[in-house]
Write a protein that holds these residues in place. Structure first.
Motif, short mmCIF file in Angstrom:
data_model
loop_
_atom_site.label_atom_id
_atom_site.label_comp_id
_atom_site.label_asym_id
_atom_site.label_seq_id
_atom_site.Cartn_x
_atom_site.Cartn_y
_atom_site.Cartn_z
N UNK A 1 12.54 31.84 -11.68
CA UNK A 1 11.77 32.05 -12.91
C UNK A 1 12.08 33.38 -13.55
N UNK A 2 12.22 34.43 -12.71
CA UNK A 2 12.56 35.75 -13.24
C UNK A 2 13.97 35.75 -13.81
N UNK A 3 14.87 35.00 -13.16
CA UNK A 3 16.22 34.90 -13.69
C UNK A 3 16.22 34.22 -15.06
N UNK A 4 15.43 33.15 -15.20
CA UNK A 4 15.31 32.46 -16.49
C UNK A 4 14.66 33.37 -17.53
N UNK A 5 13.62 34.10 -17.11
CA UNK A 5 12.96 35.02 -18.04
C UNK A 5 13.90 36.13 -18.47
N UNK A 6 14.74 36.59 -17.53
CA UNK A 6 15.73 37.61 -17.86
C UNK A 6 16.69 37.11 -18.94
N UNK A 7 17.16 35.86 -18.76
CA UNK A 7 18.08 35.31 -19.76
C UNK A 7 17.41 35.18 -21.12
N UNK A 8 16.11 34.75 -21.13
CA UNK A 8 15.40 34.64 -22.39
C UNK A 8 15.18 35.99 -23.04
N UNK B 1 25.56 54.23 -8.90
CA UNK B 1 24.44 53.31 -9.04
C UNK B 1 23.69 53.60 -10.33
N UNK B 2 23.70 52.61 -11.21
CA UNK B 2 23.03 52.74 -12.51
C UNK B 2 21.73 51.96 -12.48
N UNK B 3 20.59 52.66 -12.55
CA UNK B 3 19.29 52.01 -12.56
C UNK B 3 19.02 51.28 -13.86
N UNK B 4 18.31 50.16 -13.74
CA UNK B 4 18.02 49.33 -14.92
C UNK B 4 19.29 49.07 -15.73
N UNK B 5 20.32 48.67 -15.01
CA UNK B 5 21.67 48.59 -15.59
C UNK B 5 21.74 47.63 -16.77
N UNK B 6 21.00 46.52 -16.68
CA UNK B 6 21.14 45.51 -17.73
C UNK B 6 20.78 46.05 -19.10
N UNK B 7 19.73 46.87 -19.17
CA UNK B 7 19.31 47.42 -20.46
C UNK B 7 20.41 48.30 -21.04
N UNK B 8 20.99 49.17 -20.22
CA UNK B 8 22.02 50.08 -20.72
C UNK B 8 23.31 49.34 -21.07
N UNK C 1 34.95 37.49 -34.39
CA UNK C 1 34.41 38.55 -33.53
C UNK C 1 32.96 38.25 -33.15
N UNK C 2 32.14 37.85 -34.13
CA UNK C 2 30.74 37.56 -33.85
C UNK C 2 30.57 36.37 -32.91
N UNK C 3 31.40 35.34 -33.09
CA UNK C 3 31.32 34.19 -32.19
C UNK C 3 31.66 34.59 -30.76
N UNK C 4 32.69 35.42 -30.62
CA UNK C 4 33.05 35.88 -29.29
C UNK C 4 31.94 36.68 -28.64
N UNK C 5 31.35 37.57 -29.42
CA UNK C 5 30.23 38.36 -28.91
C UNK C 5 29.07 37.45 -28.51
N UNK C 6 28.80 36.42 -29.32
CA UNK C 6 27.72 35.50 -29.03
C UNK C 6 27.94 34.75 -27.73
N UNK C 7 29.17 34.29 -27.50
CA UNK C 7 29.46 33.56 -26.26
C UNK C 7 29.31 34.45 -25.04
N UNK C 8 29.76 35.68 -25.13
CA UNK C 8 29.60 36.61 -24.01
C UNK C 8 28.13 36.89 -23.76
N UNK C 9 27.34 36.99 -24.83
CA UNK C 9 25.91 37.27 -24.68
C UNK C 9 25.19 36.15 -23.94
N UNK C 10 25.67 34.91 -24.10
CA UNK C 10 25.01 33.78 -23.44
C UNK C 10 25.12 33.86 -21.92
N UNK C 11 26.23 34.36 -21.41
CA UNK C 11 26.48 34.31 -19.97
C UNK C 11 26.23 35.65 -19.27
N UNK C 12 26.23 36.74 -20.05
CA UNK C 12 26.15 38.08 -19.45
C UNK C 12 24.92 38.30 -18.58
N UNK C 13 23.69 37.94 -19.01
CA UNK C 13 22.53 38.20 -18.14
C UNK C 13 22.59 37.43 -16.82
N UNK C 14 23.13 36.23 -16.85
CA UNK C 14 23.25 35.46 -15.61
C UNK C 14 24.23 36.12 -14.66
#
Length: 640
Positions: free
Chosen positions: A371-378, A251-258, A343-356
């Motif tokens: 709202x928190x989910x939307x704020x997380x994505x932003x 279990x990794x706490x605050x996983x999204x940041x890491x 490479x950058x385009x690929x990274x960008x596309x993954x970044x768009x969906x990863x937080x969701x």
């Protein structure tokens, strides 16, 4: 409904936050810039090129005022981005609350409209807040654009003035051709290539990308300062929004940041590895493009000669050879950019969906709201942009770095050119004295050894000799252009000594200024200039004094040389050096012009290079250069 921010007191809170963070960032910016200048090669190169812009008494106060304003604007943009995420939080929470009310089959005695009113009110309030934030965002961007343009123009004007002055100072623009310049690939050339491109295009690139890298443009995390502040600000926000995540039973706490930090770190390392060759390729691109453009300019400037020789096919082959080098470099850059951008385009596309993806499990179990989910994505998007700054900007950094190398190389070559040996020149009375003047070729081969002579007012010396014996080189040495010489040269100082080349220089201006060059035309009346044109056999030009033309294309070589003689008669120097200055004239015109000079300026000392025997009659002494250091000086008997 509760809101993410206390919007009623947000103005005061945001002002305090922006000013406090701006002060911290200003101190950090100064410290980091000092360290970069102290310990990095490109920082040192930048400081050599532009450092005085930030420190000179005349430019520094306004420069630093603009820097502070741009700094505050960039921090303000980060604050607005933070507030937009809270506005999004409120808006999506209101929608989720309204949706939950609509899904309930029974109420608490209130009508549906009454039960849904708080959510409806919260939604429209969030949209009003969005309208206020969007208006401020647009006004901030427009005013920042104007202030940024003022900074860019000021910096570009300063750099253009100082670098061009450095290039022209002490004849470095000519003498730097004797300096060895090493390219980024280790190749060596004599003199910096295409100084015109360096002064125009490279300065523009340097100014634009310096502004872009430090402050960014448009309110995003596209500059170092907004990227750093965005990273710190949104890391804290994302830390509070992210929860634990099970990864292979751990279990990794605050996983999204890491996970985000690891993701961007790997992406950046790969991007830097892919993009590093772009620095060398971009440097080469500037040089090859300038060489091709210069080849086109040479064809235009020598169109008549090329046409007379029927050399169109030769010039086409030469131009296409230059262009093929441009194309080869273009494909090398394209292949590298395909990998880098892909490479950058690929990274960008993954970044768009990863937080969701990461937060979806917590949303469906009710641990976070919509709202928190939307704020997380932003927050994730802003943090990802800030951490991806160097990855995304590496291609542009390569262009900036190439411009820095080229401008620093130009200034370095100019500095070394000014340090080259020059003949010892002394301002003296109205006479010319050469004391043990020795002139060599660049390879050390001796041309003239220990030449000594003295000319007094009224003397006229003609210099003769075979090709390659050093006639023109002697004049270059005496004018301070040729570095491979020793000895002492005594002559009247300032504009009292004039050197004329075989092909006169005709600036792009009206004929009035061409005729008096380098003196300003305001010192002469039009009547004087018209009479002078008649005197040098150019009467057909008297009505064209005000015309702006490329006079080097309009006038024949003989007419141009007559313009040069007119300059001598107008400026009335005490000493004139003439290097084949009458070679394009027939003997009759040559005689009349020399006679005119000797009659009107009888005390002026003349030194002429000429191959024509007829030129001797206008001179009193003859210097014959024999080559390998030998020379003979004799008097010319006066003709009765």
């Amino acid at each position: 409904m509760t809101t993410g921010r206390d919007w009623g007191n947000e103005l005061q809170a945001s002002i305090v936050w922006v000013l406090w963070v701006s002060a911290v960032c200003f101190v950090a910016m100064v410290v980091v810039c000092f360290l970069l200048v102290k310990f990095t090669k490109w920082g040192q190169q930048f400081w050599r090129v532009a450092g005085n812009f930030f420190t000179e008494r005349e430019s520094a106060p306004l420069t630093w005022t603009l820097i502070i304003v741009l700094l505050i604007y960039s921090i303000f943009a980060v604050r607005l981005n933070v507030l937009f995420t809270y506005q999004s939080l409120d808006m999506y929470n209101s929608l989720q609350a309204g949706s939950a009310i609509l899904d309930k089959s029974k109420g608490d005695g209130l009508s549906l409209a009454e039960r849904i009113e708080p959510a409806r009110t919260a939604f429209w309030t969030s949209l009003k807040i969005f309208g206020v934030l969007a208006t401020i965002y647009i006004l901030r961007g427009m005013s920042e654009w104007w202030i940024g343009a003022a900074f860019d123009i000021r910096m570009r004007a300063w750099l253009t003035s100082h670098i061009s002055q450095d290039w022209l100072g002490e004849r470095a623009f000519y003498r730097n051709r004797f300096i060895e310049v090493k390219g980024t690939s280790g190749e060596t050339t004599m003199g910096p290539d295409n100084p015109d491109q360096r002064i125009e295009e490279d300065i523009e690139n340097l100014v634009y990308w310096t502004h872009q890298f430090v402050f960014g443009r448009g309110g995003g995390a596209s500059g170092v300062i907004p990227a750093a502040v965005t990273m710190i600000t949104f890391t804290g926000m994302l830390w509070g929004l992210s929860g634990p995540l099970d990864i292979f039973g751990y279990k990794l706490g605050h996983a999204m940041v890491f996970l985000l930090m690891m993701f961007i770190f790997v992406a950046t390392v790969v991007a830097v590895w892919l993009g590093r060759p772009l620095i060398r390729l971009t440097f080469l691109k500037f040089r090859l493009s300038a060489n091709f453009r210069f080849g086109l300019v040479r064809v235009r400037e020598n169109a008549e000669n090329i046409a007379l020789y029927s050399g169109e096919q030769v010039e086409q082959r030469n131009l296409m050879a230059l262009f093929r080098a441009v194309v080869k470099n273009y494909w090398a850059i394209t292949y590298r950019q395909i990998m880098f951008n892909g490479w950058n385009w690929g990274v960008g596309q993954v970044s768009n969906i990863l937080p969701w993806v990461i937060q979806a499990g917590r949303f469906f179990t009710g641990q976070v709201t919509l709202g928190q989910l939307s704020q997380t994505a932003g927050a994730f998007g802003n943090l990802s942009d800030s951490l991806s700054f160097f990855r995304d900007m590496y291609d542009d950094f390569a262009r900036w770095r190439a411009s820095i190398i080229r401008l620093d190389g130009l200034q370095k070559a100019d500095k070394e050119a000014r340090e080259l040996p020059v003949i010892a020149t002394v301002d003296g009375p109205d006479e010319v004295v050469l004391e043990k003047v020795t002139v060599d070729k660049p390879n050390g081969e001796l041309l003239i050894k220990d030449l000594s002579l003295k000319l007094v007012p009224g003397d006229a010396l003609v210099v003769k000799g075979g090709s390659g014996t050093g006639k023109t080189t002697l004049f270059r040495a005496l004018s301070g252009l040729w570095p491979y010489c020793t000895g002492t040269f005594i002559r009247p100082g300032g504009t009292d000594t004039l050197f004329l080349s075989q092909v006169p220089y005709l600036p792009l201006t009206d004929l009035r200024a061409v005729l008096t060059y380098p003196a300003p035309p305001s010192g002469f009346s039009d009547d004087e200039l018209k009479q002078m044109l008649v005197d040098v056999s150019l009467p057909h030009l008297v009505d064209r004094l005000g015309e702006d033309q490329d006079w080097s294309k309009v006038l024949s070589p003989g007419e141009q040389q007559r313009i040069a003689f007119a300059r001598v008669l107008l400026s009335k120097p005490k000493v004139v050096f003439l290097d084949e200055a009458s070679s394009a004239l027939d003997e009759g015109l040559e005689y009349s012009l020399y006679h005119l000079v000797r009659t009107r300026l009888p005390e002026t000392i003349l030194l002429s290079i000429s191959h024509r025997p007829a030129t001797e009659q206008h001179h009193t002494k003859e210097l014959v250069l024999r080559g390998k250091g030998a020379w003979e000086l004799s008097d010319i008997p006066a003709k009765v």
